[in-house]
Scaffold this active site. Structure first.
Site, short mmCIF file in Angstrom:
data_model
loop_
_atom_site.label_atom_id
_atom_site.label_comp_id
_atom_site.label_asym_id
_atom_site.label_seq_id
_atom_site.Cartn_x
_atom_site.Cartn_y
_atom_site.Cartn_z
N PRO A 1 -4.28 5.59 -3.58
CA PRO A 1 -4.35 4.61 -4.66
C PRO A 1 -3.10 3.72 -4.63
CG PRO A 1 -3.80 6.81 -5.52
CD PRO A 1 -4.05 6.97 -4.04
N GLY B 1 -0.21 1.17 -6.31
CA GLY B 1 0.49 1.06 -7.58
C GLY B 1 0.44 2.34 -8.39
N ALA B 2 0.53 3.48 -7.71
CA ALA B 2 0.33 4.75 -8.42
C ALA B 2 1.43 5.76 -8.14
CB ALA B 2 -1.03 5.32 -8.05
N GLY B 3 2.50 5.33 -7.49
CA GLY B 3 3.63 6.24 -7.28
C GLY B 3 3.55 7.08 -6.03
N LEU B 4 2.57 6.79 -5.16
CA LEU B 4 2.44 7.58 -3.93
C LEU B 4 2.93 6.80 -2.70
CD1 LEU B 4 -1.02 9.32 -4.52
CD2 LEU B 4 1.27 10.13 -5.12
N SER C 1 2.34 0.99 -0.74
CA SER C 1 2.74 -0.24 -0.04
C SER C 1 3.67 0.10 1.12
CB SER C 1 3.38 -1.25 -0.99
OG SER C 1 4.56 -0.73 -1.54
N ALA C 2 4.54 1.09 0.95
CA ALA C 2 5.42 1.49 2.05
C ALA C 2 4.60 2.06 3.21
CB ALA C 2 6.44 2.52 1.57
N ALA C 3 3.60 2.88 2.88
CA ALA C 3 2.75 3.47 3.94
C ALA C 3 2.02 2.37 4.70
CB ALA C 3 1.76 4.45 3.31
N ASP D 1 10.57 5.59 0.07
CA ASP D 1 9.14 5.57 0.41
C ASP D 1 8.95 5.33 1.90
OD1 ASP D 1 8.97 5.69 -2.33
OD2 ASP D 1 7.50 4.09 -2.54
#
Ligand code: PMV
Length: 301
Positions: free
Chosen positions: A89, A91-94, A97-99, A140
């Protein structure tokens, strides 16, 4: 095929922006990407239905991020079409965007025969991340590229942490969208107004991180869970939790989690719970689903 892992911050988000350490782990969900020769540079992202070219002036941040990464490959080269598939997901803290940035850069490296180690990939793909987040700590990207359980401190190489026992983690999405950029700048403003209080909170969190590392190395999951609970309470004093996140953290604890906290920027996004074993993780996941959240068991990778 290149891969950028998602990540879960076990302890230490926000303080890490200001030079404090964080304990984080890669997870098996992330972004895969590959690149092939084409007529023009192009980026396609599924399942978002995104297809765009690089444009440093574009209003679309993805076009600017793609341009920023391509500018790191100077000299003549053939145009490339990059295809990415996102399993996280956003914008969910996981660390979605970095991945994505790590996977896109990894795919370009593969297509152009560039070799760089995980540290360099994490560091250099920050060109992508800076388009989305004004002041990323780099945690991240570093975890996305390297994986495993790690201790991260801004500007320093990662320290791998050897986990004596697997960490049965459950991640649940509050369903509330959150912007890391907004949350990080909100904390920075609060720190300007109340420097002693906010720095005191970060110092307390840094102590949790050091103890958390020892707990991971000793396989003391109960201790790690308690540290996560305290970290959540400290993040709440910075107004980073929400009613929904409080509910989900409570549901996880009531279902037997050893500890639970928001993860990432907060203000919505995901929470993470630690269970004692895989059966416990399954029970926590079911309870979170019954509470209406999308939840999954995450393998530390
Ligand atoms: O929300 P995410 O997955 O981007 O995680 C952000 C972590 C922060 O510490 C809040 C910001 C940072 O750059 O480290």
């Amino acid at each position: 095929m290149a891969f950028g892992r998602g990540k879960v911050i076990l302890l230490g988000e926000h303080g890490v922006v200001f030079g404090h350490p964080a304990l984080a782990t890669g997870i098996e969900r992330g972004v895969t990407a590959s690149a092939e020769r084409a007529e023009a540079d192009r980026l396609e992202i599924e399942p978002w239905g995104v297809a765009l070219g690089p444009d440093a002036e574009d209003d679309e941040p993805l076009a600017r991020a793609f341009a920023a990464v391509l500018s790191l490959y100077p000299g003549p080269r053939s145009p490339l079409r990059v295809r990415a598939r996102v399993e996280l997901p956003g914008g969910a803290g996981l660390g979605c965007s970095a991945a994505l940035g790590v996977a896109v850069m990894g795919a370009l490296d593969e297509a152009l025969g560039v070799t760089r180690d995980a540290d360099a990939l994490g560091r250099e793909s920050l060109a992508w991340e800076r388009v989305f987040h004004g002041n990323p700590s780099g945690v991240d990207n570093a975890v996305s590229a390297a994986g495993g359980v790690v201790l991260f401190r801004r500007g320093e190489p990662l320290t791998a942490v050897s986990a004596r026992r697997p960490l049965p983690l459950v991640v649940a999405d509050s369903g509330e969208p959150s912007s890391t950029k907004t949350m990080v700048s909100g904390v920075a403003r609060r720190r300007e107004r109340e420097p002693e209080r906010v720095d005191g909170v970060f110092e307390a969190i840094a102590a949790l991180v050091h103890n958390g590392r020892l707990a991971v190395e000793a396989g003391a999951l109960g201790d790690l869970g308690q540290l996560m609970d305290v970290n959540h309470a400290l993040l709440s004093t910075l107004l980073l939790s929400t009613t929904r996140l409080e509910d989900l953290v409570g549901v996880a604890r009531d279902a037997g989690a050893l500890g639970a906290k928001l993860t990432g920027a907060g203000g919505g996004g995901c929470m993470v719970a630690l269970a004692a074993d895989p059966d416990g993780a399954a029970r926590v996941r079911e309870a979170l689903e019954r509470a209406g959240a999308h939840a999954f068991v995450a393998e530390a990778r």
